[in-house]
Write an enzyme that holds these catalytic residues in place. Structure first.
Site, PDB file in Angstrom:
ATOM      1  N   LYS A  71       0.808  -1.228   0.000  1.00  0.00           N
ATOM      2  CA  LYS A  71       0.000   0.000   0.000  1.00  0.00           C
ATOM      3  C   LYS A  71       0.842   1.278   0.000  1.00  0.00           C
ATOM      4  CE  LYS A  71      -4.260  -0.496   2.225  1.00  0.00           C
ATOM      5  NZ  LYS A  71      -5.103  -0.688   3.409  1.00  0.00           N
ATOM      6  N   ASP A 108      -9.937   3.933   2.192  1.00  0.00           N
ATOM      7  CA  ASP A 108     -10.129   3.347   3.537  1.00  0.00           C
ATOM      8  C   ASP A 108     -10.870   4.323   4.459  1.00  0.00           C
ATOM      9  OD1 ASP A 108      -9.105   0.793   3.275  1.00  0.00           O
ATOM     10  OD2 ASP A 108      -7.065   1.368   3.839  1.00  0.00           O
TER      11      ASP A 108
HETATM   12  P1  NAP Z   1      -0.238  -2.215  10.967  1.00  0.00           P
HETATM   13  O1  NAP Z   1       0.192  -1.027  10.176  1.00  0.00           O
HETATM   14  O2  NAP Z   1       0.642  -3.413  11.049  1.00  0.00           O
HETATM   15  O3  NAP Z   1      -0.548  -1.692  12.471  1.00  0.00           O
HETATM   16  C1  NAP Z   1      -0.840  -2.610  13.500  1.00  0.00           C
HETATM   17  C2  NAP Z   1      -1.247  -1.827  14.749  1.00  0.00           C
HETATM   18  O4  NAP Z   1      -1.547  -2.764  15.808  1.00  0.00           O
HETATM   19  C3  NAP Z   1      -0.130  -0.910  15.283  1.00  0.00           C
HETATM   20  O5  NAP Z   1      -0.703   0.204  15.928  1.00  0.00           O
HETATM   21  C4  NAP Z   1       0.552  -1.848  16.298  1.00  0.00           C
HETATM   22  O6  NAP Z   1       1.293  -1.176  17.276  1.00  0.00           O
HETATM   23  C5  NAP Z   1      -0.676  -2.489  16.925  1.00  0.00           C
HETATM   24  N1  NAP Z   1      -0.330  -3.731  17.608  1.00  0.00           N
HETATM   25  C6  NAP Z   1      -0.014  -4.927  17.058  1.00  0.00           C
HETATM   26  N2  NAP Z   1       0.252  -5.844  18.028  1.00  0.00           N
HETATM   27  C7  NAP Z   1       0.115  -5.189  19.215  1.00  0.00           C
HETATM   28  C8  NAP Z   1       0.245  -5.586  20.576  1.00  0.00           C
HETATM   29  N3  NAP Z   1       0.589  -6.849  20.910  1.00  0.00           N
HETATM   30  N4  NAP Z   1       0.010  -4.674  21.558  1.00  0.00           N
HETATM   31  C9  NAP Z   1      -0.341  -3.382  21.220  1.00  0.00           C
HETATM   32  N5  NAP Z   1      -0.487  -2.959  19.947  1.00  0.00           N
HETATM   33  C10 NAP Z   1      -0.273  -3.843  18.952  1.00  0.00           C
HETATM   34  O7  NAP Z   1      -1.639  -2.778  10.451  1.00  0.00           O
HETATM   35  P2  NAP Z   1      -2.874  -1.946   9.823  1.00  0.00           P
HETATM   36  O8  NAP Z   1      -2.839  -2.048   8.355  1.00  0.00           O
HETATM   37  O9  NAP Z   1      -2.925  -0.606  10.470  1.00  0.00           O
HETATM   38  O10 NAP Z   1      -4.113  -2.851  10.313  1.00  0.00           O
HETATM   39  C11 NAP Z   1      -4.510  -2.884  11.666  1.00  0.00           C
HETATM   40  C12 NAP Z   1      -5.758  -3.736  11.828  1.00  0.00           C
HETATM   41  O11 NAP Z   1      -6.839  -3.142  11.112  1.00  0.00           O
HETATM   42  C13 NAP Z   1      -5.612  -5.160  11.249  1.00  0.00           C
HETATM   43  O12 NAP Z   1      -6.284  -6.044  12.119  1.00  0.00           O
HETATM   44  C14 NAP Z   1      -6.314  -5.072   9.916  1.00  0.00           C
HETATM   45  O13 NAP Z   1      -6.852  -6.325   9.523  1.00  0.00           O
HETATM   46  C15 NAP Z   1      -7.431  -4.093  10.239  1.00  0.00           C
HETATM   47  N6  NAP Z   1      -7.935  -3.377   9.049  1.00  0.00           N
HETATM   48  C16 NAP Z   1      -9.259  -3.494   8.774  1.00  0.00           C
HETATM   49  C17 NAP Z   1      -9.783  -2.800   7.700  1.00  0.00           C
HETATM   50  C18 NAP Z   1     -11.247  -2.919   7.396  1.00  0.00           C
HETATM   51  O14 NAP Z   1     -11.638  -2.646   6.266  1.00  0.00           O
HETATM   52  N7  NAP Z   1     -12.063  -3.274   8.384  1.00  0.00           N
HETATM   53  C19 NAP Z   1      -8.943  -1.998   6.883  1.00  0.00           C
HETATM   54  C20 NAP Z   1      -7.594  -1.909   7.204  1.00  0.00           C
HETATM   55  C21 NAP Z   1      -7.084  -2.607   8.312  1.00  0.00           C
HETATM   56  P3  NAP Z   1       2.872  -0.900  17.000  1.00  0.00           P
HETATM   57  O15 NAP Z   1       2.933   0.336  16.148  1.00  0.00           O
HETATM   58  O16 NAP Z   1       3.424  -0.703  18.363  1.00  0.00           O
HETATM   59  O17 NAP Z   1       3.418  -2.123  16.311  1.00  0.00           O
END
Ligand code: NAP
Length: 279
Positions: A71, A108
């Protein structure tokens, strides 16, 4: 020689991509509206992205969605990037123009807002502060969208403080950064609470932020949609909050691309949800 009209192709580009629900979603809409077209998963390794994306228009593709891990990198490959995709720092929707140029957008944030408007029609974004848990890629789209709809203050808490600080410098004074351990204490007067972390997702760590101070007047939503009813949403609902699950965001972010590629604005309704959940 006759110039045969081509059947439009689209797809989702990621690595890996087998888990994506987008082919089921677009396939359902194509069938529902009786349209000619195909939408397929396209697995492209990071080192091949620039080369392979540029060949897709010649193969008959009219556009594509882009997902993890491409992305951000796609912005450097596209010929034109919308302002909102540039601000978010990522694109999820590509349009291959007739002149051969690649146009990149990010839907998004608009998908996130459309889901809340549909799931909670009485939601008033300007009514009070929002709390955004997490500061990853999805949080950037959520924050941009919340600012656009008039949320007065956004409190961000993230495990890695530097990512939250980056949101503050990119999105300005409405963003207030807090330590991750303080997350529960930010909730007391919040009108909108969003989990953008992957906590609570099947196969990931549990969501453990205390909701003790959460007001029953808050609108609570989770970006995680596997499971559909996360522990976070179950607990918030038990406190009397209106809750909206994350599946609708996935469906709404897909609608603008489908419309551009196949010519029909698709409905996001219960039948669409059921089709994607059963896939
Ligand atoms: P990303 O860039 O990898 O970010 C992951 C986030 O989760 C970061 O803030 C990370 O914190 C946090 N995190 C992960 N493990 C953690 C833990 N053990 N304790 C505390 N914080 C933790 O991923 P993303 O693209 O933003 O996606 C995040 C979520 O949203 C995913 O589950 C994805 O499937 C979902 N999503 C859904 C949609 C939808 O259409 N519904 C669209 C996009 C994403 P750190 O920065 O500290 O690593």
């Amino acid at each position: 020689m006759t110039d045969h009209p081509r059947i439009p192709l689209a797809g989702v580009i990621g690595h890996p991509i087998a888990h994506s629900r987008s082919p089921a979603l677009h396939g359902y809409w194509l069938h529902r509206y009786g349209l000619q077209g195909h939408y397929i998963p396209i697995d492209i390794a990071p080192g091949d992205l620039a080369d392979l994306v540029c060949t897709l228009p010649r193969l008959g593709f009219v556009g594509a969605n882009v997902t993890i891990p491409h992305k951000e990198a796609i912005l450097g490959i596209a010929d034109h990037v919308t302002d909102r995709a540039a601000l978010i720092g990522a694109a999820n929707t590509l349009i291959f123009r007739k002149d051969g140029k690649i146009h990149a957008d990010n839907t998004d944030g608009s998908g996130f807002i459309a889901n809340l408007r549909q799931g909670a029609p009485k939601w008033a974004p300007a009514a009070g502060p929002a709390v955004v848990l997490g500061a990853g890629g999805a949080a950037r789209a959520v924050v941009a969208a919340l600012i656009e709809v008039g949320v007065p203050e956004i409190r961000v808490a993230n495990r890695t403080r530097a990512r939250a600080d980056a949101l503050r410098s990119d999105f300005g004074a409405k963003i207030h950064v807090h330590e991750w351990v303080q997350a529960g204490s930010l909730l007391a007067d919040a009108a909108t609470v969003v989990n953008t972390t992957s906590l609570g997702m099947t196969g990931k760590a549990d969501f453990r932020v205390s909701l003790e101070e959460l007001s029953p007047k808050a609108l609570v939503t989770d970006l995680v949609y596997t499971p559909l009813r996360t522990q976070f949403l179950i607990e918030a609902e038990a406190k009397g909050c209106t809750v909206v699950d994350g599946l609708g965001m996935l469906l709404h972010q897909a609608a603008p691309g489908f419309e551009r590629w196949f010519g029909v604005r698709p409905e996001v309704d219960d039948a669409t949800r059921a089709a994607v959940m059963s896939a």
